[in-house]
Design a protein around this motif. Sequence first.
Motif, PDB file in Angstrom:
ATOM      1  N   VAL A   1      40.438  40.379  45.829  1.00 14.36           N
ATOM      2  CA  VAL A   1      39.921  39.015  45.788  1.00 14.36           C
ATOM      3  C   VAL A   1      41.116  38.089  45.963  1.00 14.36           C
ATOM      4  O   VAL A   1      42.144  38.286  45.312  1.00 14.36           O
TER       5      VAL A   1
ATOM      6  N   GLN B   1      33.696  39.081  36.865  1.00 12.65           N
ATOM      7  CA  GLN B   1      32.955  38.292  37.851  1.00 12.65           C
ATOM      8  C   GLN B   1      31.592  37.928  37.293  1.00 12.65           C
ATOM      9  O   GLN B   1      30.841  38.782  36.834  1.00 12.65           O
TER      10      GLN B   1
ATOM     11  N   ASP C   1      28.489  35.783  38.808  1.00 13.84           N
ATOM     12  CA  ASP C   1      28.009  35.173  40.050  1.00 13.84           C
ATOM     13  C   ASP C   1      29.174  35.154  41.046  1.00 13.84           C
ATOM     14  O   ASP C   1      29.710  36.184  41.361  1.00 13.84           O
ATOM     15  N   LYS C   2      29.590  33.966  41.480  1.00 13.52           N
ATOM     16  CA  LYS C   2      30.699  33.882  42.441  1.00 13.52           C
ATOM     17  C   LYS C   2      31.991  33.402  41.780  1.00 13.52           C
ATOM     18  O   LYS C   2      32.920  32.998  42.450  1.00 13.52           O
TER      19      LYS C   2
ATOM     20  N   LEU D   1      40.874  32.339  44.256  1.00 13.44           N
ATOM     21  CA  LEU D   1      39.508  32.305  43.727  1.00 13.44           C
ATOM     22  C   LEU D   1      39.420  32.691  42.256  1.00 13.44           C
ATOM     23  O   LEU D   1      38.357  32.594  41.652  1.00 13.44           O
TER      24      LEU D   1
END
Length: 92
Positions: free
Chosen positions: A16, A68, A70-71, A20
Amino acid sequence: MVWDTLPTIRPVRKKVPVSLVRCTHDSISATFRRGHEHSGQSLQNLIDNLLMGRVERHHPNLVLDVVQRDKVFDSLRNRRLHCFKEYAKRIG
């Protein structure tokens, strides 16, 4: 029993972008705590070592534990996350 109703959580490994991943604390110590490979060392020391290539950024001991939802990605290793974010800023 309540525990019977909780879902099974399986660890998943994936890459990732560090941009983020969110820090889960408002502030962090400038040094790593005991029980860690970098114990007692400054965060700046790890950043410098990453920049100089003395520490491999993909080393298994530097993998971030992230949750994590959701996003949204939240780090459980905020000092390491800080180092990676600083490293990313400096290399562009």
